[in-house]
Design an enzyme around this catalytic site. Structure first.
Site, mmCIF file in Angstrom:
data_model
loop_
_atom_site.group_PDB
_atom_site.id
_atom_site.type_symbol
_atom_site.label_atom_id
_atom_site.label_comp_id
_atom_site.label_asym_id
_atom_site.label_seq_id
_atom_site.Cartn_x
_atom_site.Cartn_y
_atom_site.Cartn_z
ATOM 1 N N ASP A 34 50.795 32.125 31.609
ATOM 2 C CA ASP A 34 51.615 33.197 32.192
ATOM 3 C C ASP A 34 51.878 34.312 31.174
ATOM 4 O O ASP A 34 51.873 34.071 29.972
ATOM 5 C CB ASP A 34 52.941 32.581 32.682
ATOM 6 C CG ASP A 34 53.650 33.482 33.668
ATOM 7 O OD1 ASP A 34 53.012 34.440 34.184
ATOM 8 O OD2 ASP A 34 54.836 33.262 33.927
ATOM 9 N N HIS A 51 44.882 40.381 31.964
ATOM 10 C CA HIS A 51 44.010 39.306 32.453
ATOM 11 C C HIS A 51 42.692 39.290 31.670
ATOM 12 O O HIS A 51 42.140 38.233 31.397
ATOM 13 C CB HIS A 51 43.721 39.481 33.948
ATOM 14 C CG HIS A 51 44.955 39.389 34.810
ATOM 15 N ND1 HIS A 51 45.918 38.422 34.638
ATOM 16 C CD2 HIS A 51 45.389 40.145 35.864
ATOM 17 C CE1 HIS A 51 46.874 38.582 35.532
ATOM 18 N NE2 HIS A 51 46.587 39.626 36.286
ATOM 19 N N LEU A 145 34.863 17.890 25.208
ATOM 20 C CA LEU A 145 36.081 18.303 25.923
ATOM 21 C C LEU A 145 35.790 18.650 27.385
ATOM 22 O O LEU A 145 34.805 19.340 27.674
ATOM 23 C CB LEU A 145 36.662 19.540 25.232
ATOM 24 C CG LEU A 145 37.863 20.175 25.921
ATOM 25 C CD1 LEU A 145 39.160 19.524 25.458
ATOM 26 C CD2 LEU A 145 37.928 21.675 25.665
HETATM 27 C C1 FPP Z 1 49.766 34.818 35.116
HETATM 28 O O1 FPP Z 1 50.123 36.013 34.462
HETATM 29 C C2 FPP Z 1 48.334 34.715 35.121
HETATM 30 C C3 FPP Z 1 47.568 34.640 36.231
HETATM 31 C C4 FPP Z 1 48.093 34.613 37.589
HETATM 32 C C5 FPP Z 1 46.128 34.598 36.137
HETATM 33 C C6 FPP Z 1 45.634 33.743 35.055
HETATM 34 C C7 FPP Z 1 44.211 33.977 34.922
HETATM 35 C C8 FPP Z 1 43.580 34.021 33.773
HETATM 36 C C9 FPP Z 1 44.285 33.811 32.488
HETATM 37 C C10 FPP Z 1 42.148 34.276 33.675
HETATM 38 C C11 FPP Z 1 41.347 33.244 34.387
HETATM 39 C C12 FPP Z 1 40.050 33.204 33.802
HETATM 40 C C13 FPP Z 1 39.099 32.312 34.048
HETATM 41 C C14 FPP Z 1 37.986 32.237 33.147
HETATM 42 C C15 FPP Z 1 39.125 31.378 35.165
HETATM 43 P P1 FPP Z 1 50.886 37.126 35.285
HETATM 44 O O2 FPP Z 1 49.921 38.109 35.754
HETATM 45 O O3 FPP Z 1 51.707 36.477 36.360
HETATM 46 O O4 FPP Z 1 51.787 37.703 34.162
HETATM 47 P P2 FPP Z 1 53.255 38.314 34.341
HETATM 48 O O5 FPP Z 1 54.152 37.146 34.668
HETATM 49 O O6 FPP Z 1 53.532 38.875 32.998
HETATM 50 O O7 FPP Z 1 53.179 39.331 35.422
#
Ligand code: FPP
Length: 257
Positions: A34, A51, A145
């Protein structure tokens, strides 16, 4: 259950021979990644920049987890609730697995990593699904892994589909056991997580592996996911190692009242 390994505070990715303190390494680490949006906002960038940066963190955390001796790393990449986000952001998120795998699959194969995915993959766009399936296929013989992506995953949805499967198989109520429910979950046959890490400062589980986290040690970090690094993972593992896991029982030596 745990493998003994060691690491030092204040150093990153140090060679094993320099390690001094013996600690317990969790077999299965699950992470709620997050804080991408806030990381970007802090820098005056669009959310998607966070992201994009997140993929670099996935790469370094996978490497470090492997180095420490973690056996399974599950990453919450897209939840069943994330479809509620603006279409442009969803579209961007859906492209990330393909981008990530285009850039890093070769390295993952060299590292002997086995890629897996859990969730309702049927709703993913074809290009996402093909990239994920291709990575699963190309790494299935690897023995290192396990890198398990939770994609269009939600714990409530997982439990609902488990109940449906059990009813379809027409078991009688007396047959229902904890093992039967566990065996009908969509998550691949992996051990329950030993350590759950959530970055970004929020203290909640957000519908993630609720069944499997029953006795998992929880670790919440203030760091935004793009800032999370090798040292952050070592800190989380060290915190895990200092916990006493009793699984509802008593600590050793405390049997007498
Ligand atoms: C939460 O941060 C993150 C997500 C909802 C998406 C997570 C996805 C990735 C880290 C990339 C995935 C990659 C692959 C390779 C599968 P947020 O956007 O909710 O952050 P915020 O709380 O600061 O708004």
């Amino acid at each position: 259950m745990f493998e003994k390994f060691s690491l030092n505070k204040g150093k990153t990715a140090m060679p094993k021979h320099e390690d001094t303190k013996s600690i317990s390494i969790p077999n299965h680490v699950a992470i709620i990644m997050d804080g991408n949006g806030r990381w970007a906002k802090k820098r005056g960038l669009p959310r998607i920049a966070g992201h994009r940066e997140a993929m670099k963190t996935i790469k370094r955390v996978t490497k470090e987890a492997d180095r420490l001796g973690v056996k399974v790393l599950t990453l919450y990449a897209f939840s069943t609730e994330n479809w509620k986000r603006p279409k442009a952001e969803v579209d961007f998120l859906m492209k990330l697995p393909q981008q990530f795998l285009n850039s890093y699959l070769k390295e993952l194969i060299e590292q002997n990593v086995q890629v897996k995915a859990m969730g309702d993959l049927s709703r993913l766009p074809t290009y996402t699904l093909s990239a994920v399936n291709d990575a699963i296929e190309k790494t299935k013989a690897n023995s290192g892994l396990i890198l398990n992506f939770a994609l269009n995953y939600g714990s409530h949805a997982e439990i609902v589909q488990a109940v449906k499967k059990i009813i379809r198989e027409a078991h009688s109520p007396e047959d229902i056991s904890e093992k039967m429910i566990a065996d009908h979950m969509i998550s691949p046959a992996l051990p329950d997580p030993d350590l759950l890490i959530r970055t970004g400062g929020e203290i909640r589980l957000s519908n993630f592996m609720l069944w499997q986290l029953a006795y998992t040690e929880l670790y919440f970090s203030e760091e935004y996911w793009p800032d999370f690094n090798e040292q952050s993972l070592q800190d989380a593992v060290r915190a895990f190692s200092s916990r006493q896991r009793r699984f509802g029982g008593l600590a050793e030596g405390s049997e007498n009242p």
